[in-house]
Design a protein around this motif. Structure first.
Motif, short mmCIF file in Angstrom:
data_model
loop_
_atom_site.label_atom_id
_atom_site.label_comp_id
_atom_site.label_asym_id
_atom_site.label_seq_id
_atom_site.Cartn_x
_atom_site.Cartn_y
_atom_site.Cartn_z
N ALA A 1 -0.88 -6.04 12.41
CA ALA A 1 0.52 -6.39 12.11
C ALA A 1 0.93 -5.80 10.77
O ALA A 1 2.04 -5.26 10.63
CB ALA A 1 0.69 -7.90 12.11
N TYR A 2 0.05 -5.89 9.78
CA TYR A 2 0.38 -5.31 8.47
C TYR A 2 0.51 -3.79 8.56
O TYR A 2 1.37 -3.19 7.91
CB TYR A 2 -0.66 -5.68 7.42
CG TYR A 2 -0.31 -5.08 6.07
CD1 TYR A 2 0.61 -5.69 5.24
CD2 TYR A 2 -0.86 -3.85 5.68
CE1 TYR A 2 0.98 -5.11 4.04
CE2 TYR A 2 -0.50 -3.27 4.47
CZ TYR A 2 0.41 -3.90 3.66
OH TYR A 2 0.79 -3.32 2.48
N ALA A 3 -0.35 -3.16 9.37
CA ALA A 3 -0.27 -1.70 9.51
C ALA A 3 1.10 -1.27 10.03
O ALA A 3 1.58 -0.19 9.70
CB ALA A 3 -1.38 -1.22 10.45
N LEU A 4 1.73 -2.11 10.85
CA LEU A 4 3.06 -1.79 11.37
C LEU A 4 4.16 -2.01 10.35
O LEU A 4 5.10 -1.21 10.24
CB LEU A 4 3.35 -2.64 12.62
CG LEU A 4 2.64 -2.27 13.91
CD1 LEU A 4 2.95 -3.31 14.98
CD2 LEU A 4 3.08 -0.89 14.39
N PHE A 5 4.05 -3.09 9.58
CA PHE A 5 5.18 -3.50 8.73
C PHE A 5 4.95 -3.30 7.24
O PHE A 5 5.91 -3.36 6.46
CB PHE A 5 5.49 -4.99 8.98
CG PHE A 5 5.95 -5.29 10.37
CD1 PHE A 5 7.28 -5.08 10.73
CD2 PHE A 5 5.08 -5.78 11.34
CE1 PHE A 5 7.72 -5.35 12.02
CE2 PHE A 5 5.51 -6.07 12.62
CZ PHE A 5 6.84 -5.85 12.97
N GLY A 6 3.72 -3.08 6.79
CA GLY A 6 3.45 -2.96 5.36
C GLY A 6 3.75 -1.57 4.82
O GLY A 6 3.77 -0.58 5.57
N THR A 7 3.97 -1.48 3.52
CA THR A 7 4.30 -0.18 2.90
C THR A 7 3.14 0.43 2.13
O THR A 7 3.19 1.60 1.77
CB THR A 7 5.50 -0.34 1.94
OG1 THR A 7 5.16 -1.30 0.92
CG2 THR A 7 6.73 -0.81 2.68
N SER A 8 2.11 -0.36 1.82
CA SER A 8 0.96 0.19 1.10
C SER A 8 0.10 1.01 2.05
O SER A 8 -0.20 0.57 3.16
CB SER A 8 0.13 -0.93 0.47
OG SER A 8 -1.07 -0.41 -0.07
N ARG A 9 -0.31 2.18 1.59
CA ARG A 9 -1.13 3.05 2.44
C ARG A 9 -2.59 2.59 2.46
O ARG A 9 -3.34 2.97 3.38
CB ARG A 9 -1.07 4.50 1.92
CG ARG A 9 0.34 5.10 1.88
CD ARG A 9 0.89 5.34 3.26
NE ARG A 9 2.22 5.92 3.25
CZ ARG A 9 2.45 7.24 3.35
NH1 ARG A 9 1.44 8.09 3.46
NH2 ARG A 9 3.68 7.69 3.35
N THR A 10 -3.02 1.83 1.45
CA THR A 10 -4.46 1.53 1.33
C THR A 10 -4.78 0.04 1.21
O THR A 10 -5.95 -0.32 1.11
CB THR A 10 -5.04 2.25 0.10
OG1 THR A 10 -4.25 1.94 -1.05
CG2 THR A 10 -5.05 3.75 0.30
N LEU A 11 -3.78 -0.83 1.23
CA LEU A 11 -4.06 -2.26 1.11
C LEU A 11 -4.82 -2.75 2.35
O LEU A 11 -4.42 -2.48 3.48
CB LEU A 11 -2.76 -3.04 0.96
CG LEU A 11 -2.92 -4.55 0.69
CD1 LEU A 11 -3.45 -4.77 -0.73
CD2 LEU A 11 -1.58 -5.27 0.87
N ALA A 12 -5.92 -3.47 2.12
CA ALA A 12 -6.71 -4.02 3.22
C ALA A 12 -6.46 -5.52 3.30
O ALA A 12 -6.79 -6.27 2.38
CB ALA A 12 -8.20 -3.74 3.00
N VAL A 13 -5.85 -5.96 4.39
CA VAL A 13 -5.45 -7.35 4.57
C VAL A 13 -6.53 -8.11 5.32
O VAL A 13 -7.20 -7.56 6.20
CB VAL A 13 -4.10 -7.42 5.32
CG1 VAL A 13 -3.75 -8.84 5.70
CG2 VAL A 13 -2.99 -6.83 4.45
N GLY A 14 -6.67 -9.39 4.99
CA GLY A 14 -7.63 -10.23 5.68
C GLY A 14 -7.93 -11.48 4.88
O GLY A 14 -7.22 -11.80 3.91
N PRO A 15 -8.96 -12.22 5.23
CA PRO A 15 -9.34 -13.41 4.46
C PRO A 15 -9.77 -13.03 3.05
O PRO A 15 -10.46 -12.03 2.85
CB PRO A 15 -10.52 -13.98 5.25
CG PRO A 15 -10.42 -13.38 6.62
CD PRO A 15 -9.84 -12.03 6.41
N VAL A 16 -9.37 -13.82 2.07
CA VAL A 16 -9.79 -13.61 0.68
C VAL A 16 -10.23 -14.95 0.10
O VAL A 16 -9.87 -16.02 0.61
CB VAL A 16 -8.69 -12.98 -0.20
CG1 VAL A 16 -8.27 -11.63 0.35
CG2 VAL A 16 -7.49 -13.89 -0.30
#
Length: 590
Positions: free
Chosen positions: A64-79
């Motif tokens: 979902a983030y890959a579709l809507f996010g603007t950062s090319r390298t941000l890795a989303v998930g549990p933190v």
């Protein structure tokens, strides 16, 4: 197309996607997947959830983030920090691990996602600026200490509970006699190994002839070695029978379709925690994204980041996950591994999906102590003792806010710490805004520049007072301006002209306008003329729609130098006109 790209950045970077970029993204995805598998399991357990939920939260949310996010390298998930906040919030509803607890985490993810999307659509990304960096740094440092302390129970194999440091330490000390020796050996060995991997493996590999970048990437895959070695040790020596707690059976399945429970009362109870999760998650994520984007001269759009993170959290809520955000460590790994587009995140999600379907049986004998070691090593990198020292030297007020945030978080808990941080950030902002910097200025000899009389040798005239205002004038500082001006005027009996130098004033709201009008009238009653200089165009446009310029006893000047020269000439002419009367008075004729 631009309107579509505003909400779906994939249409922007997708146009230039080619085989070279694909290769780089696939390599980065492979490395991040290897790192993310143990992290996802560990952070889910930190949040009080079954380990597989960490895997579920690392699949569809990333896509979902890959579709809507603007950062090319941000890795989303549990933190780590968001996991701890989830545990704190959901624990107020039900015991960790229970069906009600899991339902609460799904609601948290949905509420957080909806709030983030709403803020993004309304373009409220600027709200992240209300949390000062010292306060955020203090909160993350305190959270890191609490998380590391909470994992000591898994390293020792003893029970412990508590959301704040005092209770955690007390229960650990009370149960330390029940330490399980095999668990302690595994935990301490894994922790020491992971610390060595983080600091010492890369230099060793470089000395052995490996290229620096490759050595760095190999070192970041160290947790997988710890996972494999400790799992083999548990099986080989039957350590589970000797009291070593393991992850246990993990379902081999796709993320389940889950519908968050709609319960108005429960949603209301979780609304504030969800908002705090949203704020902290967004601030942490956008900070990482902007830092990495700057290295490649790329642009991150905060408002669209809100939508991207919101979509990721909504996706988590419908696929058995829990709240997610951009992680610092994995984003840096993603960047260093050569990721060029958000597609790397989508490939990572596919890798996690494959792990969830086929590799989970291999993790059944993974000791929880190893996951605890993974968390401890990861979160201790968040603990920053250098920033408080730097903040202390630079700003005592910021340091006080930072220290208070750390203290509240450590002594009371994460949620009160967040609230304290937000409150302190707002209080500091309001305090500073209500007391803007203003300086009495004079002209530097043989120049047209005006500087603070306390810092420079400047020319002044006792008949003229120039006050430079260094901030926009609003309802917050309007009364302060009145008091400051009138106090300075009262201290100078020879004063005949006051110039407000407005070069740094970007706006004057209605309350501040009333204060300037009041100053104008009170000075007029005392025989003092009020002038303005260097008023910016937009501010002048606003003033022309008011009565101030009509009622102003003085004039508005384009430059401070022109104002000073004109007012001196005016004052000199006024004195010459008054000279005969003064002379007659001196001779006693009148």
């Amino acid at each position: 197309m631009k309107a579509i790209a505003r909400y779906l950045p994939i249409f922007e970077w997708g146009r230039t996607y080619n085989s070279t970029v694909l290769t780089n993204d696939l390599v980065a995805a492979l490395i991040v997947t290897i790192m993310l598998i143990p992290q996802s399991l560990a952070y889910a357990m930190l949040a009080g959830l079954p380990p597989e939920i960490g895997l579920y939260a690392s699949i569809l949310p990333i896509m979902a983030y890959a579709l809507f996010g603007t950062s090319r390298t941000l890795a989303v998930g549990p933190v780590a920090v968001i996991s701890l906040m989830t545990l704190t919030a959901a624990s107020s509803i039900a015991p960790p691990g229970s069906p009600q607890f899991i339902a609460a985490t799904l609601i948290l993810a949905l509420l957080s996602g909806l709030m983030l999307i709403a803020m993004g659509v309304l373009r409220l990304g600027f709200l992240a600026n209300l949390l000062t960096h010292p306060v955020v740094s203090g909160f993350i440092t305190a959270s890191g200490i609490i998380i590391a302390t909470s994992q000591l129970k898994s390293l020792l194999g003893v029970p412990a509970k508590g959301e704040a440091l005092p209770e955690l330490v007390t229960t650990l000390i009370a149960n330390i006699g029940a330490t399980n020796l095999p668990t302690l050996v595994i935990g301490v060995t894994a922790t020491a190994f992971l610390f060595w991997v983080r600091k010492g493996l890369k230099p060793l590999l470089v000395r052995m002839g490996l290229k620096a970048r490759l050595a760095d990437l190999v070192a970041k895959a160290g947790p997988i070695v710890a996972v494999a070695a400790s799992t083999i040790a548990v099986i080989a020596f039957d350590l589970e029978a000797r009291g070593v707690k393991v992850v246990g059976a993990i379902p081999q399945s796709l993320p389940p379709f889950s519908v968050p429970l709609f319960d108005a009362g429960l949603w209301q109870r979780l609304a504030v925690p969800a908002l705090l999760l949203s704020i902290i998650g967004f601030v942490e994520s956008v900070s990482v994204a902007q830092t990495l984007a700057a290295k490649k001269r790329q642009r991150v759009v905060p408002d669209q980041e809100l939508i991207g993170l919101g979509a990721a959290n909504v996706a988590a809520s419908f696929t058995g996950g829990y709240p997610v955000t951009g992680g610092f460590a994995r984003s840096v790994v993603n960047f260093d591994a050569g990721a060029e587009t958000p597609a790397a995140g989508a490939f990572t999600a596919i890798g996690i999906l494959i792990a969830a379907l086929f590799l989970t049986p291999l993790l059944a004998s993974l000791p929880i102590a190893t996951l605890a070691a993974t968390i401890i090593v990861a979160v201790l990198s968040l603990v920053d003792f250098k920033t408080p020292q730097a903040v202390w030297r630079y700003s005592k007020a910021d340091f006080a806010a930072m220290l208070a945030t750390i203290a509240v978080t450590l002594l009371v808990g994460v949620e009160p710490g967040v609230i304290a941080g937000v409150a302190l950030s707002l209080a500091l902002f309001l305090w500073r805004s209500s007391r803007p910097h203003a300086a009495i200025v004079g002209r530097v000899p043989e120049t047209e520049h005006f500087r603070n009389v306390k810092r420079h040798k400047v020319f002044t005239d006792p008949r003229i007072l120039t006050i430079r205002i260094d901030e926009s004038l609003t309802y917050l500082n309007a009364r302060w301006l009145e008091e400051f001006v009138l106090e300075e005027v009262a201290a100078q009996p020879a004063l005949r002209h006051l110039i407000l130098m407005c070069s740094a004033v970007n706006a004057i709201d209605a309350s501040a306008l009333e204060s300037i009008e009041a100053i104008n009238h009170r000075l007029s009653d005392g025989g003092i003329m009020l002038h303005l200089s260097e008023v910016k165009g937009p501010v002048m446009d606003a003033l022309e729609r008011s009565h101030l310029l009509h009622d102003l006893t003085g004039r508005v000047y384009l430059s401070q130098n022109a104002a000073f020269d004109a007012v001196i000439a005016f004052a000199d002419a006024d004195e010459e006109a008054q000279a005969p009367a003064d002379l007659w008075l001196a001779r006693g004729l009148i």
